[in-house]
Design an enzyme around this catalytic site. Structure first.
Site, PDB file in Angstrom:
ATOM      1  N   ILE A 149       0.725  -1.317   0.046  1.00 48.15           N
ATOM      2  CA  ILE A 149      -0.139   0.244  -0.135  1.00 48.15           C
ATOM      3  C   ILE A 149       0.701   1.195   0.034  1.00 48.15           C
ATOM      4  O   ILE A 149       0.547   2.281  -0.886  1.00 48.15           O
ATOM      5  CB  ILE A 149      -0.888  -0.107   1.309  1.00 48.15           C
ATOM      6  CG1 ILE A 149      -2.026  -1.084   0.976  1.00 48.15           C
ATOM      7  CG2 ILE A 149      -1.650   1.364   1.413  1.00 48.15           C
ATOM      8  CD1 ILE A 149      -3.024  -1.289   2.121  1.00 48.15           C
ATOM      9  N   GLU A 150       1.813   1.173   0.831  1.00 51.42           N
ATOM     10  CA  GLU A 150       2.922   2.485   0.883  1.00 51.42           C
ATOM     11  C   GLU A 150       3.666   2.730  -0.480  1.00 51.42           C
ATOM     12  O   GLU A 150       3.353   3.827  -0.942  1.00 51.42           O
ATOM     13  CB  GLU A 150       3.910   2.245   2.168  1.00 51.42           C
ATOM     14  CG  GLU A 150       3.186   2.053   3.226  1.00 51.42           C
ATOM     15  CD  GLU A 150       2.712   3.381   3.920  1.00 51.42           C
ATOM     16  OE1 GLU A 150       2.912   4.554   3.273  1.00 51.42           O
ATOM     17  OE2 GLU A 150       1.919   3.662   4.804  1.00 51.42           O
ATOM     18  N   THR A 151       4.024   1.924  -1.177  1.00 53.43           N
ATOM     19  CA  THR A 151       5.081   2.124  -2.315  1.00 53.43           C
ATOM     20  C   THR A 151       4.883   1.251  -3.455  1.00 53.43           C
ATOM     21  O   THR A 151       5.717   0.856  -4.303  1.00 53.43           O
ATOM     22  CB  THR A 151       6.489   2.268  -1.964  1.00 53.43           C
ATOM     23  OG1 THR A 151       7.002   0.949  -1.551  1.00 53.43           O
ATOM     24  CG2 THR A 151       6.611   3.208  -0.949  1.00 53.43           C
ATOM     25  N   TYR A 346      -7.158   3.161   5.750  1.00 53.81           N
ATOM     26  CA  TYR A 346      -5.757   2.266   5.673  1.00 53.81           C
ATOM     27  C   TYR A 346      -5.766   1.222   6.174  1.00 53.81           C
ATOM     28  O   TYR A 346      -5.265   0.292   5.864  1.00 53.81           O
ATOM     29  CB  TYR A 346      -4.688   3.493   6.021  1.00 53.81           C
ATOM     30  CG  TYR A 346      -3.418   2.929   6.071  1.00 53.81           C
ATOM     31  CD1 TYR A 346      -2.553   3.206   4.824  1.00 53.81           C
ATOM     32  CD2 TYR A 346      -2.742   2.279   6.972  1.00 53.81           C
ATOM     33  CE1 TYR A 346      -1.224   2.605   4.806  1.00 53.81           C
ATOM     34  CE2 TYR A 346      -1.649   1.713   6.720  1.00 53.81           C
ATOM     35  CZ  TYR A 346      -0.888   1.927   5.801  1.00 53.81           C
ATOM     36  OH  TYR A 346       0.452   1.513   5.713  1.00 53.81           O
TER      37      TYR A 346
END
Length: 366
Positions: A149-151, A346
């Site tokens: 999800i982050e990168t 999130y």
């Protein structure tokens, strides 16, 4: 012929007058060509991109430098090259304009590409993920989901200079200036601790760095050297994996405990149960209650075979699907993920993506 008497007086007066005229003319040019006080004031405030010239920045550098034993000139010299990015402020304000609903948010991450790439990332880093689980008790699918999800598994670590992002938000974003000045201070300490130039790292528009997108404070306190090369580098996958796991463990991750467990739709429950649950739906998520309390209120799990200890605390979480709200029990590990990112959307996306990746990996395993 010698000039004398009245002629001499007239000559002297004429000479003085000429000298005075030159002086008045020069004074006139100075007054006319010099900037007005208003122009001068504007000129003083104009160089927004030269942070080192701004009074509030100089005051910050002096105070922070004295507090941490850092030469304020080093701070100001670094900030001379920092660029105020209006795009960063636009991006920071965008989420506040229209927070997405779950069914609008989830498809960004719960899609075929993110799931299949997560399976590949897990396979490519299986040994490191297994070691992280052994040391910190965090299952591989959760670590993979967070990094996904982050990168997108390290594919997009951000293209803004971290110094530009933090300086912009510290000095030109009043709404959260205090927070970002603290992160800017942590960033300078991080640079000094690790001997890198503050102008070098790139990251997100908020100043987050590396494969796991750690803010400078988290980088300094929770990033670890997980590949044993003697340095911490969150742009390298092993250190990123170990650091994500360590962060979650330090914030209370409970090994073997669930994150979310889905509930039957409230529309399928009795009217008495819906009435009893109404007070708990005012807060999202609700206050924690032991499972036996939820069960007494008539809540039913989607999977009747799931076993939960009576005293295990959970909150009631609702998420907006296109067909209406869906409900789940959110456990302590859900709140731990909220420490990584305070958005409940999130945290829910991490839980759902982790389950999807785990299921896909099991399905394709030989």
């Amino acid at each position: 012929m010698k000039v004398g008497g009245w002629d001499n007086i007239c000559f002297s007066f004429s000479k003085s007058l000429l000298s005075m005229s030159v002086r008045f003319f020069l004074l006139f040019l100075i007054v006319c060509l010099a900037p007005s006080p208003l122009m001068a004031a504007k000129g003083k405030a104009a160089p927004r991109n030269d942070l080192s010239k701004r009074i509030e920045v100089q005051a910050w550098a002096t105070e922070f430098g004295a507090r941490e034993g850092i030469d304020s000139e080093f701070l100001l010299d670094s900030l001379k090259s920092a660029k105020i990015e209006s795009r960063i402020i636009e991006l920071m304000d965008a989420p506040a304009k229209a927070p997405p609903l779950w069914f609008e948010y989830a498809p960004r991450f719960l899609n075929e590409k993110r799931i299949s790439n997560g399976v590949v990332f897990w396979s490519d880093n299986e040994a490191v993920l297994t070691r992280a689980q052994t040391y910190f008790g965090v299952p591989p699918e959760v670590i993979v989901a967070i990094i996904g999800i982050e990168t997108h598994y390290g594919r997009n670590v951000g293209g803004f200079r971290v110094l530009d992002a933090l300086a912009t938000l510290a000095f030109d974003y009043p709404r959260r200036a205090d927070y970002f000045r603290g992160e800017l201070e942590e960033f300078f300490l991080l640079a000094l601790d690790n001997s890198f130039a503050p102008t070098a790292p790139k990251g997100s528009y908020a100043g987050a760095m590396g494969v796991g997108q750690f803010m400078p404070r988290s980088y300094r306190h929770y990033a670890i050297d997980f590949d044993g090369d003697g340095r911490i580098d969150l742009w390298q996958t092993p250190d990123a994996i170990g650091s994500v796991a360590f962060y979650l463990k330090e914030h209370g991750w409970q090994t073997g405990a669930p994150i979310l467990i889905p509930l039957q739709p409230l529309s399928e429950l009795s009217s008495e149960t819906a009435t009893a649950l109404a007070p708990y739906l005012d807060n999202n998520p609700s206050d924690p209650q032991p499972w036996k309390q939820w069960r007494a209120l008539g809540v039913k799990l989607t999977d009747a075979n799931t076993v939960i200890d009576d005293n295990t605390a959970a909150t009631l979480l609702s998420l907006d699907a296109e067909s209406g709200p869906t409900y789940s029990l959110a456990f302590d590990n859900f709140r731990v993920i909220l420490r990584y990112n305070k958005s409940r959307l999130y945290a829910a996306a991490v839980a759902h993506l982790a389950e999807a990746i785990k299921a896909r990996r099991s399905a394709v395993a030989p």
